[in-house]
Design an enzyme around this catalytic site. Structure first.
Site, short mmCIF file in Angstrom:
data_model
loop_
_atom_site.label_atom_id
_atom_site.label_comp_id
_atom_site.label_asym_id
_atom_site.label_seq_id
_atom_site.Cartn_x
_atom_site.Cartn_y
_atom_site.Cartn_z
CB SER A 183 77.43 -1.63 -0.09
OG SER A 183 78.03 -2.16 -0.94
CD GLU A 242 12.74 2.13 8.16
OE1 GLU A 242 12.24 1.15 8.48
OE2 GLU A 242 12.87 2.62 6.97
#
Length: 788
Positions: free
Chosen positions: A487, A210
């Site tokens: 329940s 780069e």
């Protein structure tokens, strides 16, 4: 005067080549024009000078403006960092219920590499009975550990020996797994890295590809621009850019994606300012953390720190040369070189990066050959996108706002939670697998689910699923779906009774006969058992194990509704509940998280601790901002709760959850099924020695699904348990509780030599001192000797 004289007296004519004097009138005109031109020239020069001066001042002023912008952003909080959410650290200890398989799963999840010989942190080697780990350095709230070597040896499914750096130790921890990241509003994500911790090979590759002159130019490189121009002219297209790393940083950090000469000039100007103001290393570090390297759906992946985790599932420092080269290769175009969509493109450019490293003597030939022959292996796409857990995030945000509301918007928080990634994975997979199976088997559709898993010992939330699609960010049923629990409420009724040990025991006889009462609306209510049968008399334990409705109502009404309601509050259900007779059978509506709180207290033998997800919150600089360490409070009688859990264990052996006992015959488990009216809601709440799990299955439109707790939610729990690995309950009675004989018909405590008896644990302080047989029920000497 003669003509000659006249002739001689005439002036001679001058040749054209000789200079001629202008007439006075012409000289005057020329002089005037010159005088007029001189002021114009001076004016133009003055104006040009002034314009130049204004331009210089403007450029300098603009530079000052840009410099202030750069300074403000570059020296403040450069990025809006997401909050990082960590799981619990895996605790290793001799005797700990961490199986060999679970340890390998954890290491795989953390991105450890399996090798033949362990050399560096992040590696492990495994045999059938031992696992050697080179653990990474870790931080977990206050705890910090350096890299260390661990040896874990197994006997059966439990750890038998634990060594650290060759010495036996009581316990050790693996680093917590990063389970999620709460994003900022910018849709960006990054993991910050320090330059000194970045692999040198990455830096060399980056600069080669780069910006080779990075340490020599002043932010803008005319040489690079010229080189790129020549390369592009030769190729007939854009093949190389001339931007320096500093310019790329400016473009990503300060500017928009606009393409124009003005933006390019501004980019160059800002690059010069940054280069003049800051050191090269600081600029390079900012670049390493800012560069765009991909997309995780709607979230942009910025920086090499996050990209390393996103693509390879490992910290940047642990990547090999080929992987580092792949990251550098992606800079040019993360979408074009996407490793999942275009692996061949990435491979070609990665090899170019490797070749540059070889040509510039950063790689030896053998290293190059080894790297170039490696495939571009990245994580599967589904794993790379850090699986979002919206139900978990919702609970975390809610809890954080209650714990420390000022921290909700703080930048870069590190939040350490109780979540167990293996439990979460098991719960998610169980949900995804079970619901389609139930829909197909029972010819139903549009089922939804919620799952809450909590730690039996600490009350920490281990897993949370709020939708059959665990990653869907919609309605969080685990926290917000309030449905009748059926329940599941019955254990509360029976615990309220068992607390009165002078009057009730597991052998107490309850009436199972028709009962009728009128409610507040004047309507007659006649509860029925699920099978519409009446059994006359049943023991308290059998009534709970078989989930009989009528004996439960009779018991609850004899206790009093207020007593049952108070018992429920003591177990941690804080939402206001108005109790009616029908509430005894579960017409009470609760969320799965509230049910989880209820059963967390039951599993801990009546000890209450608020369910919690957050353990501690640290700043981005590792300062402890908040810490949660809730203690347990004994809210219910421990002995009575043990009796209740003894019965809940029997539920999985011969009761409504007996199919669970058949699937896991070697494990002691406990739990309770629940079904609402017309089979609209299917519930199961159960626990082993490690996890308390609450499961709800139903439909969002409250339609009938035709599933009971046994045929629906219990199946999902069994699937979870199969994936999670059960840990058997010890069921050791507390002091003051022992197995006792009771007369079956009367429920009276009797001696062991009596006939028609049942043996169940009981609270000894409530037993009569003289326990003889009921009339005509003493065993003969022959029966006592030979058993018949």
């Amino acid at each position: 005067m003669t003509k000659k004289a006249e002739k001689g007296s005439q002036p001679k004519k001058r040749s054209a080549k000789t200079s001629r004097k202008r007439s006075p009138s012409k000289r005057g005109k020329s002089s005037a024009a010159a005088k007029k031109a001189r002021p114009i020239k001076r004016y133009l020069l003055s104006t040009l000078f002034k314009l130049s001066l204004v331009m210089v001042v403007a450029i300098a002023g603009y530079g000052v403006y840009l410099d202030s912008q750069i300074k403000t952003k570059f020296e403040g909080e450069r990025w809006e960092l997401p909050a990082q959410i960590y799981a619990r650290p895996l605790r290793l200890a001799a005797g700990a219920p961490v199986s060999h398989g679970e340890l390998l799963q954890e290491l795989e999840l953390l991105g450890y590499r399996r090798v033949a010989k362990v050399v560096t942190p992040g590696e492990y080697a495994a045999s059938e009975y031992a696992v050697q780990i080179y653990a990474r350095p870790m931080r977990d709230g206050h705890r910090t550990d350096p890299a260390r070597r661990l040896m874990v040896r197994y006997t059966g499914k439990r750890i038998s020996v634990l060594e650290q750096n060759g010495q036996a130790v009581n316990q050790a921890y693996l680093e917590p797994y990063l389970i999620d990241r709460m994003q900022s509003g910018l849709g960006e994500d990054r993991v910050l890295v320090d330059l000194e911790r970045v692999p040198q090979m990455l830096i060399e590759a980056l600069l080669l590809v780069e910006d080779r002159d990075f340490y020599h130019h002043y932010g803008v490189s005319p040489v690079s621009i010229a080189r790129a121009l020549v390369a592009n002219i030769k190729a007939g297209r854009t093949v190389q850019g001339g931007s320096t790393l500093t310019q790329q940083l400016v473009k990503n950090f300060f500017l928009t994606r606009e393409r124009s000469i003005i933006r390019k000039l501004r980019e160059a100007y800002m690059a010069l300012i940054i280069d003049a103001r800051y050191g090269k290393d600081e600029i390079l570090e900012a670049y390493l953390n800012e560069i765009y390297l991909g997309q995780n759906y709607a979230t942009a992946v910025h920086g090499f720190g996050l990209a390393s985790q996103f693509y390879f599932g490992r910290p940047l420092a642990e990547l090999n040369v080929a992987q580092l080269a792949s990251l550098v290769a992606m800079i040019k175009g993360p979408s074009y070189y996407d490793p999942w969509r275009h692996p061949e493109r990435l491979l070609e450019r990665r090899d170019l990066v490797l070749r540059l490293l070889l040509e510039h003597d950063f790689l030896e030939t053998e290293e190059y050959k080894l790297a170039v022959n490696q495939p571009t292996k990245v994580l599967p796409r589904s794993e790379a996108a850090m699986a979002k857990k919206p139900a978990l995030t919702t609970l975390l945000r809610r809890e954080l706002s209650q714990l420390a509301p000022q921290l909700v918007a703080k930048n870069g928080l590190k939040i350490y939670t109780t979540l167990d990634p293996l439990a979460q994975k098991a719960a998610e997979k169980a949900a995804v697998a079970t619901l389609p199976t139930l829909e197909k088997r029972h010819n139903i559709s549009k089922l939804q689910t919620a799952i809450v898993v909590t730690d039996a010992a600490t009350g920490g939330v281990r897993a949370l699923v709020g939708d059959r699609r665990p990653g869907y960010a919609g309605f969080n049923r685990a926290m917000d779906a309030r449905r009748p629990i059926g329940s599941l409420i019955k254990p509360v009724v029976y615990l309220a009774a068992l607390t009165d040990s002078k009057k009730y025991s597991l052998a107490t006889v309850l009436a199972d006969r028709p009962v009728s009462m009128v409610n507040q609306q004047g309507k007659r209510w006649q509860p029925q058992n699920y099978d519409h049968k009446f059994r006359g008399n049943v023991s308290l334990m059998d009534a709970l194990v078989m989930s009989l409705n009528v004996p439960t109502v009779n018991l609850g009404m004899s206790l009093g509704l207020d007593k049952v309601s108070l018992q429920m509050e003591n177990l941690g259900v804080e939402s206001p509940q108005r109790f009616y007779p029908s509430s005894l059978l579960g017409s009470v509506s609760m969320t799965p998280l509230e049910v989880a709180q209820l059963y967390s207290s039951l599993s801990a033998e009546g000890s209450y601790q608020p369910l919690h997800l957050i353990r501690s919150v640290l700043s981005s600089d590792d300062e402890v901002l908040a810490e949660l360490s809730p203690g347990r409070i004994q809210r219910a009688d421990r002995k009575a709760t043990y009796l209740l859990n003894y019965a809940l264990h029997d539920v999985t052996v011969r009761g409504t959850a007996k199919s669970l006992g058949k699937r896991f015959p070697s494990y002691a488990l406990a739990g309770k099924t629940g079904t609402s009216n017309d089979n609209r809601d299917s519930w199961y709440a159960g626990f082993d020695a490690r996890d308390v799990v609450t499961v709800w299955i139903g439909r969002d439109d409250n339609a009938v699904i035709g599933l009971t707790g046994s045929s629906g939610a219990l199946n999902l729990y069994a699937d979870y348990l199969k994936r999670r690995s059960a840990v058997s309950l010890e069921m050791t009675p507390p002091a003051g509780v022992q197995l006792t004989y009771f007369d079956t018909a009367s429920g009276t405590a009797v001696g062991e030599h009596c006939e028609d008896v049942t043996q169940v644990p009981a609270i000894t302080s409530a037993l009569p001192s003289n326990r003889g047989c009921q009339p005509n029920k003493e065993k003969s000497w022959w029966t006592r000797m030979f058993g018949r």
